[in-house]
Each structure stands twice: as structure tokens, then as C-alpha cells.
Design a protein around this motif. Structure first.
Motif: not given
Lengths: 576, 434
Positions: B3-12, B15, B41, B45, B49, B240
Motif C-alpha cells: 500500500n503506497l499511501y502514507r498516513v502520518g509520517s513525512w515524505v521526501v 513521495e 498534518r 515537515t 525535509r 487515508k
């Protein structure tokens, strides 16, 4: 091992056979309908059945039932579609069903089901061998978390969900007390290292934070990480760590530094990089810590967010309190909420631990399901007491409703303090169901009313048209009669001339047209009559639906009055 | 398939998806600092980053990501700065950091920063790009140690070899009020404020389809539009929803059903935190709009006590921050979940921070007045319809009967809400002194 697939879709049979079973050395036979499947199951005696519930000729449930009637007990996996859970439950009750899969499913899901089917079958035969000894044992676990994976039932979808989330996200496991958070974490400890196909090797580290003093917080976590990872780390890495077992004064910065060193080493492990899965249980402890410690922990987790560290925190009220200025600790986690078991899983938990030793009848199972509200710890506690009761009375292996009733009279639930909540939750669910039904019913009423309005608008025009059509039909009838007489007269005149004159031919053609017109008109009249009848039916349907909506409203009001605390304003996330 | 989606943590990297002109603004050579304001959110961040990665090994800057989460004293600031430098040394984002010595045993934060900057200047002849995240703790620092804040302002804004980028929520703006009581220069005045808003439609589509990943997904335009409308392009909600819809067996998103998505504690908590950062007037305005669709004229009519420019500014701010969106000239909640959260009623929101009991009471009273007006209108219509029904008897057209039923129901609903609000107004009353 011989596996019989009973499935009416050829592509599914080919997929399961070629991609899953044959590569693993299973011999595959198949049947495309129920009756053939039944006869093959009897004649070929396969070791496992994979049955679709919807089949031509005879459905999967009937196949299983007939096999049972004939005393043939073949372990089976059933395939079904979403929304047919009731049928699944009925199939499970027949016995012999080891697992079920909801279509569409993945190769991994089918493999896991196969593993479970053969594993439980093996367990069953073992338990049968030692039945004489087992009959005096009680396998249920009430109280402590389930550590042995063989005694862990249900929660497969939660396990899969967490695994899918792990690489990209931090997970927060929430749920009421005793819902099975710790047991699930223990299962992850067993489950994660077995995932061979993943690009990384998982190293789970479970730390119970309950009662940990704030000053020892980071020290406690690091101690456990080192214990778990020791076998995977080089001596140099261990030597470079600042951690000292006897010195609890361990700053967050030093913790962060040591964690960095460990993660770097794990990233370089051979043959594939390792991922540290840090699982912190009972993290409600954090609520009593200073905001500074909470912020420091968040900062550390944020720092390692895109590395080979995964974090799962578990607790009851982790996210409820935050008084700090900066971001709350919890908002970097994906929440996964553990809820009570659905009926099929609850059924499994009741029957499977004693499969082949004791047998519950349907009434007894219903009784346990009703009393436990799907809460796994209650099921275990109740079943444990029931088996104790049966053992004490030296009866046979059959467990009946009276056994459960008798235990229920004396049982002291381990979660007595939240019984009110349970009932509240059940009432809330009941109210919510009624509300949904009422909403649907109201929508139906509106829809019917709209359609009726349209029909009635058309009805007046139809009636007018019908009257006109009927008048025209009468006129046509007369015209036809007249034309027939005319043709007859002319034909008589023509007879002596041995031929038909042009005049007679014209009249004959006219007669033909008139008859066609009449037929068309007749069709139109029928159509109009049909529409008028439909309008009448619709009125009836509207009346019935209205009545249903009223009944639902009455039921809803009653449900609300029975549990007045369950209202739309209740500030309880779970209830909502 | 993962699952490629990120919920919560930062991305660089791949992404991270386009965030307007913010990155060029951060990376350009300038002496003016930036203050990026955004709700929780929303991707602050991730922006810093990414800026850190893009400024790495450049001739202009040596980037330093400084997470100031929870720092409310000078000692904590020094500790987190040391940690930031250590992280930069280890993370290998910029190869130059290992040569910079840690400013251990510095007398204060000012000195620590100066020591780092001096090394940057001497060794690499460039400026230090300070990327400060989670700086809301400065509110408390401003109250408890105002002289430290002054020093920090001096070094962050006036040091020729430092450029500072701050990110925070609106909460930091309380610093204005805190500092106005003191005889010092305002910390935030030296920074250019910028809003970090929700994604634009194009970027949202890219995120939904993971266009920058090695395996982009094919998602129908209709589904993209549905997700965008539901999430209001809010990065967290959008991801989400996508995470939930991602179906491993088909390798893409399954169709969206509204019941799929529940307002969980994470989202409720985020909304609550964002809501608490609003001023009482803003909170009042937002609670009034609630889950409805309202024109500017209607808002203006209700909030006649505000000046037109003040009201427009508030609406602009709330829209920029993603609390509101404007569709077909009608204001509505920024996303469907936010609308649901607001519609749950004022009593569901614990009065914290900027939102006081008074605001809650006022909003509830306004709602009561509005409901009473609706009730009168409904009763009048109902009377007219019933008169027609009486005149026409059995000949009454069915749509009139349906309408009568609908009005009756509406009246029941309004009365129920009024009763509920009545109770709630009483609930939020301050206790009477004996």
C-alpha cells in the motif's frame, strides 16, 4: 495430497490449480457444479475441499451438508463473496470447515488458508489420538494474553492490515481493555519473521511499558531492542553502543544515537536488510509522563520515519489527552481499532480449541455468543467455565445450553466494570441499525411517492387516451362490419364475372388496414390498462412501506427509551 | 503489492508532490526568513525535509533540519540543536556535515548557533539554512524566558550567514500577544508569513494515482473527483481514504463508498487541535457554517457586527488553512469529514484553547434563533398545504401529501434539535456562585 476444487468458474479453478496448488505439489481434481462435486468428493476421497458457496445444481452448503449426512468428514475451505457471512456461519456450523475466503482473494490469502487447514487438521488428528487424555484438559485461556499461535483464533484481517501498513506507516493499535491487543502483538512476534517473501526481514521487538518509570523509559526500550537484535548485530556495533545495563540514566539523545547505530547495522544484514519492528504495549503509561518526554519520543520516531524502523504502539486511551503546544504524540500513527469478533470468528473461537474433544450444540453456541457480545476474552472465560462444569459433572463430550446457562448464573466477568459499556454498545448498535433501516425505509417512501406522482400524472392522460381509444375501437368495429358487408356485396356482384374488380380490391385493402388498426388499438388499450393497474399496485406498496417506516420509528423510539443514554449526542467515539 | 499511501509520517523524494512556490522560495538566496503556517498534518515537515534534500551539497546553503518539538526552555533548545546536528552528521543527506563539530558546552543557544554558523562559513563559504519544525514551544519560551527569544530572534534574523525557515500552526501567532506585553521586538515580525494550503486538484490527482512511484495506479477520473471532493484535497484525509480504498488483490483503488470512511480518533484529534488554534471569532464563524453551504451574503447578514474587511479576511484565512472551501460561490467545510465533525455539534468539542464556553454558547444561541426561524417558516408552509388538502379532499395530488409529510418530519427534526440545543446551552453555562 489431493485437493478437490468445486467452483463453476473455470478461470478460478485454473488460477487456484496452476498458481497455488500444483506448484506446491498438490494433486488437483475439480468439479464445475454441486452434484459432480459431491460425487467426486465421495468417490475420490480428497484430503481437502475448496468449495465455492454459489454453485449450479446444488450450492456449496448443500454439498457439505450431504457429505456430513453420509458421515464423510473432509476438511474444507469455502469461498464466498462479501456480504454472505450468514451462509459462512451456517457452513462452519456443519463442521469440517477450516477457513473461508472472501472473493477476490490473493495467492497469499489462499496459502495462509491452506496452511491453517492442514495445520488444524494435523492438530485435530493429534488431539484425537490423545483424546482420552485431552478430555480431562481445558484448552481455553482466560486472563493472560494468547502467546501460542496455535491457540490464537480470529483477527486474521487485522494481522494482514497491520503487515500491509508497516513499511510506510507507524501504527497505533487501539481498543478497549482485554479486547486482545497484547495477544495480537504476541502473534505479530511469531508471524512477522515468517514472512519470507518480503524484501526485508522483520525483527519484532515487543516491550511492555506498563509501570515503567519515566526516567527509565528510554533505557527500558533500548534494553529490549538490544536483547532482540543481539543475534543480528555485529560485535563492533554492540561495542559502539553507549547503553549500559546498570545505568538507567539514559538520555533521549543517547537513545537516538544508539538506535541509529543499530538500524544502520540492521540495514546491512545479509542476505537481505532487516527492519526493526518496535512494538510498545500498554503505552497508556505515556499519559502520565511529562510533555517533554512525550515530545522527545515523537521527535525520535519522526526522525526515523523513513528508515528501517517500524513502530506499533498499543493502548486504550493513547490519543485522548494532549495539552502541549506542538503536534500531539499520536497524530503520526495510523489508528487500527480492535473491535469485538464478528459472529463467524466468535463461533470459531468457541468450537475450535475443543474440536474433536467436545462438541457444542447450536443452542449452547448461541447462548455463548449472546452472553459474550463477541468479546474474545469473555468467550474464552465462559467456555473455560463451561468445560470445567462439564468435567465436574463427568458427562459426555456434548455441551448443551443448560451447561452454559448454569455457568452464566455464577460467572463473575473479569471485565465486570465495563459491563455497562458493553450493554450500552449493544444498545447503540441496535439503535444505529434501526436508524439505518428507518432511513432506508423513508427513502423508499419518498421514491414510491415520487413514482406514484408521476404515474398519477400520466394516469389522467391515460384514462383520456383509453376512453378515446375505446371510442375509436367501437367506430372501427362498425367500419369493419360495414366494409365486410360491402366486400361481400361486391364479391357477389363479381362472382358471375369470374374475377375481382378493382373496386372490390380497394375495399378489401381498406378492410385489411382497418383490422390492423384495430389490433394496434387493442395493444394500446392493454398497455394503458396495465399502467393503471401498476399505479394501483404502487399505491398499495406505498401504504405498506409507510406502515413499515412507522413501525421502525416506533421500534427506534422504544430502543431509545430503553437505553436513554444512547442518543445522537453521546460523545463516545466507539458508540458513534 | 504494498500500500503506497502514507498516513502520518513525512515524505521526501518521489513521495513528495508539488507544493506550489514554497520550495523555490525556501531555496532561493535571500536574507529574509519565512514563516510557513499550516494546519496539522498538512505537510510542513515533508516540505522542510524536501528542502533539506534539495539544498544539500549546494553552494548557497548548508541545510539543517531542526525539530524543536516540545522545546520550551533554552536548555531544551540547545539539546535539540545538538541532536539536529548529530542527525545531520549521521543521515548523510549532506556530505559536509561530518566535518562540523558539535557545539557542546555552549553558554546559550545564541552561542551554539553562532559556533555552528562560523564553521559553516569558514569551511564551506556558504550560509546555514535553518529549517525549524514544530516551533510552537516558543510561545511558552516567550513567556518564561523572553530574553532567550530575543537572542534567538537576533541570531535567526540578523546573522548574515543564517537564513531561517519556520513552520508551525496558527498557534504560534499567540506569540504576538505574549510579546506585546513585553518591551521587546516581535519575534515573528522578521519573517514573511506564507500559508501552506491543501493540495491543488492536479497535485491531488497525482497523489491519488501515485504518478511519481515506480508503479503508478490507474484510477478513473470519476473516482479521483470523488476522493478530491470528499477529502477537500487535505493531504492526510486524501491519503487515508486512498490507503483504505487500496485493494491489494486488484492492485489499485476500489470504488469509493462513503460508509467506508469513519471519523476516527486520529482525525477527530487533528480537527480538534486545529480548531483550538482559531480565534474565538473564527471558531464562531466556522461553527456557524458547520456542514452547510452558505453564501457570503448569508454570512454577512448573520455576522453584521464584523466589518466587511474583517469578515473577508477571516474567510480568506479559514479557506487558506483548509477549514473552508468555496464552491459555486458558497462556503462550506473544507472536507466532508470536517463537516461531519463540526456537525456533531458544539458540545462534542471540548472547549479548549481559543474556543471558550462563551463562543459555544453564542453559537448555540445563534443556531437556536436560526432554527426557530426555520420552524416558523415550516409551520406556515405546512398550514398552507393542509388548507389545500382540506379543500381538495380525496382529490389532493400525491405530491402535496408527500410535501406535508416532509414538512411534518422537518418540524419534528427541528424541534428535536432545539430541545437538544436547549439542554446544551444549559450545560455550558458557567456554574452559579452560591
Amino acid at each position: 495430497m489431493k485437493v478437490l476444487i468445486i467452483e463453476d468458474r473455470r478461470e478460478n479453478v485454473v488460477f487456484i490449480a496452476n498458481n497455488i496448488l500444483k506448484p506446491r505439489g498438490y494433486e488437483v481434481i475439480s468439479a464445475m457444479d454441486g452434484p459432480t462435486g459431491l460425487s467426486k468428493a465421495i468417490e475420490e476421497s480428497p484430503d481437502l475441499l475448496i468449495v465455492d458457496l454459489k454453485l449450479p445444481g446444488m450450492d456449496g452448503l448443500e454439498v457439505l451438508r450431504q457429505l456430513k449426512e453420509q458421515g464423510i468428514n473432509i476438511p474444507s475451505i469455502i469461498m464466498t463473496f462479501h456480504g454472505t457471512e450468514e451462509t459462512v456461519v451456517r457452513a462452519i456450523r456443519l463442521g469440517g470447515v477450516k477457513d473461508y475466503l472472501t472473493k477476490p482473494f490473493t495467492v497469499e490469502e489462499m496459502l495462509a488458508a491452506l496452511d491453517r487447514a492442514f495445520e488444524t487438521d494435523e492438530k485435530l488428528s493429534l488431539s484425537r489420538k490423545s483424546r482420552q487424555e485431552s478430555i480431562f484438559q481445558n484448552p481455553y485461556v482466560a486472563g493472560p494474553p494468547i502467546i501460542n499461535p496455535k491457540m490464537f483464533y480470529g483477527r486474521q484481517s487485522d494481522l494482514k492490515k497491520i503487515v500491509l501498513l508497516l513499511t510506510h506507516n507507524f501504527v497505533m493499535l487501539v481498543g478497549r481493555r482485554r479486547i486482545g491487543k497484547t495477544s495480537l502483538l504476541h502473534q505479530l512476534v511469531h508471524y512477522l519473521p515468517k514472512l519470507k517473501k518480503k524484501p526485508e526481514r522483520y525483527i519484532p521487538t515487543l516491550v511492555n511499558m506498563e509501570g515503567t518509570p519515566e526516567v527509565e523509559f528510554f533505557h527500558t526500550i533500548m534494553e529490549e531492542i538490544i536483547n532482540t537484535c543481539q543475534g543480528h548485530l555485529s560485535a563492533t556495533t554492540i561495542g559502539n553502543l553507549s547503553f549500559e545495563i546498570n545505568n538507567v540514566m539514559y538520555s533521549p539523545r543517547t537513545f537516538s544515537r544508539d538506535l541509529q547505530t543499530i538500524l544502520k547495522d540492521l540495514h546491512n544484514t545479509i542476505p537481505k536488510p532487516s527492519r526493526l519492528v518496535l512494538m510498545l504495549d500498554e503505552m497508556d503509561t505515556l499519559n502520565s509522563y511529562s510533555l517533554q518526554t512525550q515530545s522527545q519520543l515523537r521527535r525520535i520516531f519522526q526522525r526515523f520515519a523513513n528508515t528501517n524502523l517500524s513502530v506499533i504502539v498499543a493502548g486504550v486511551k493513547l490519543q485522548k489527552h494532549w495539552a502541549g503546544e506542538s503536534s500531539p504524540f499520536y497524530n503520526m500513527f495510523v489508528p487500527v481499532t480492535l473491535t469485538p469478533f464478528p459472529e463467524s470468528e466468535a463461533h470459531h473461537l468457541i468450537t475450535e480449541p475443543v474440536n474433536g474433544i467436545y462438541a457444542y450444540n447450536d443452542e449452547a453456541i448461541y447462548c455463548v455468543l449472546e452472553a459474550s457480545l463477541g468479546l474474545p476474552h469473555r468467550i474464552q472465560q465462559l467456555c473455560l467455565e463451561v468445560i470445567n462444569h462439564v468435567l465436574a459433572t463427568f458427562r459426555g463430550p456434548w455441551i448443551i445450553k443448560e451447561d452454559v446457562d448454569s455457568v452464566l448464573q455464577t460467572i463473575q466477568w473479569l471485565d465486570e466494570e465495563i459491563t455497562g459499556q458493553d450493554q450500552n454498545l449493544a444498545s447503540a448498535k441496535h439503535v444505529a441499525t434501526l436508524e439505518i433501516e428507518l432511513k432506508r425505509s423513508r427513502e423508499e417512501v419518498t421514491l414510491f411517492a415520487q413514482r406514484l406522482y408521476e404515474y398519477e400524472k400520466a394516469e389522467k392522460a391515460n384514462e383520456q387516451a383509453l376512453r378515446l381509444a375505446q371510442e375509436r375501437a367501437t367506430k372501427l368495429e362498425k367500419a369493419i362490419e360495414r366494409a365486410k358487408a360491402e366486400v361481400e356485396k361486391l364479391s357477389q356482384k363479381d362472382k358471375p364475372l369470374m374475377g375481382i374488380t378493382a373496386e372490390t380490391q380497394v375495399d378489401k385493402n381498406l378492410l385489411g388496414e382497418l383490422i390492423t388498426d384495430k389490433q394496434k388499438l387493442q395493444e394500446k388499450i392493454e398497455l394503458l390498462e396495465q399502467e393503471v393497474a401498476e399505479a394501483k399496485q404502487l399505491r398499495e406498496a406505498l401504504k405498506v412501506t409507510n406502515e413499515r417506516a412507522r413501525n421502525l420509528e416506533r421500534a427506534l423510539n422504544h430502543a431509545r427509551s430503553v437505553s436513554p443514554q444512547v442518543g445522537p449526542v453521546q460523545d463516545d467515539q466507539e458508540a458513534r | 503489492m504494498i500500500n503506497l499511501y502514507r498516513v502520518g509520517s513525512w515524505v521526501v523524494g518521489t513521495e513528495f508532490y508539488n507544493r506550489g512556490n514554497h520550495l523555490p522560495d525556501i531555496l532561493t538566496y535571500s536574507t529574509v526568513g519565512i514563516w510557513i503556517i499550516g494546519n496539522r498534518r498538512v505537510g510542513k515537515t515533508s516540505l522542510l525535509r524536501t528542502a533539506e534534500c534539495q539544498a544539500a551539497n549546494s553552494n548557497l546553503y548548508l541545510p539543517l533540519f531542526w525539530d524543536m518539538q516540545g522545546d520550551t526552555s533554552e536548555a531544551q533548545l540547545i539539546e535539540s540543536l545538538l541532536e539536529a546536528v548529530e542527525n545531520a552528521q549521521w543521515s548523510e543527506v549532506d556530505q559536509r556535515w561530518p566535518s562540523i563539530e558539535l557545539p557542546e558546552n555552549a553558554a546559550g543557544i545564541n552561542q551554539a548557533l553562532r559556533r555552528v554558523t562560523a564553521q559553516v562559513k569558514n569551511l564551506y563559504h556558504c550560509r546555514l539554512l535553518l529549517l525549524c519544525d514544530e516551533i510552537e514551544g516558543l510561545n511558552q519560551l516567550g513567556q518564561q524566558e523572553p530574553h532567550v527569544l530575543s537572542e534567538l530572534r537576533r541570531v535567526m534574523q540578523q546573522h548574515p550567514a543564517i537564513r531561517t525557515v519556520l513552520t508551525s500552526t496558527r498557534r504560534l501567532s499567540r506569540l504576538y500577544a505574549i510579546q506585546q506585553q513585553q518591551d521587546t521586538s516581535l519575534f515573528l515580525e522578521g519573517f514573511e508569513p506564507r500559508y501552506l494550503t491543501n493540495f491543488d486538484d492536479e497535485t491531488a490527482n497525482q497523489v491519488i494515482c501515485c504518478t511519481q512511484s515506480a508503479h503508478p495506479l490507474t484510477v478513473s477520473e470519476a473516482l479521483q473527483a470523488q476522493i478530491r471532493f470528499f477529502s477537500g484535497n487535505h493531504p492526510l484525509i486524501l491519503q487515508k481514504v486512498c490507503q483504505q480504498l487500496f485493494d491489494t488483490s486488484i492492485g489499485t483503488l476500489r470504488p469509493f463508498a462513503q460508509n467506508d470512511f469513519i471519523l476516527d480518533d486520529q482525525l477527530s484529534g487533528t480537527f480538534q487541535q486545529d480548531f483550538d488554534s482559531l480565534t474565538p471569532d473564527e471558531a464562531k464563524l466556522l461553527l456557524f457554517i458547520n456542514s452547510q453551504e452558505i453564501s457570503y451574503e448569508q454570512i454577512e447578514q448573520t455576522f453584521s457586527q464584523f466589518s466587511q474587511s474583517g469578515l473577508r479576511r477571516m474567510l480568506h484565512d479559514l479557506t487558506q488553512l483548509g477549514f473552508l472551501r468555496l464552491i459555486d460561490n458558497l462556503y462550506q467545510a473544507g472536507s466532508i469529514p470536517l463537516g461531519e465533525w463540526l456537525a456533531a455539534g458544539p458540545t462534542h468539542h471540548t472547549p479548549q484553547g481559543g474556543v471558550t464556553n462563551r463562543v459555544m454558547r453564542e453559537v448555540a444561541q445563534e443556531r437556536v434563533a436560526s432554527l426557530q426561524r426555520q420552524l416558523i417558516a415550516c409551520m406556515r408552509h405546512l398550514g398552507e398545504l393542509e388548507l389545500r388538502q382540506a379543500k381538495q379532499g380525496l382529490e389532493t395530488p400525491p405530491h402535496i401529501i408527500t410535501e406535508i409529510e416532509a414538512y411534518k418530519q422537518k418540524i419534528v427534526d427541528i424541534e428535536a434539535e432545539l430541545a437538544e440545543l436547549g439542554e446544551n446551552i444549559t450545560l455550558v453555562q458557567p456554574p452559579q456562585s452560591e
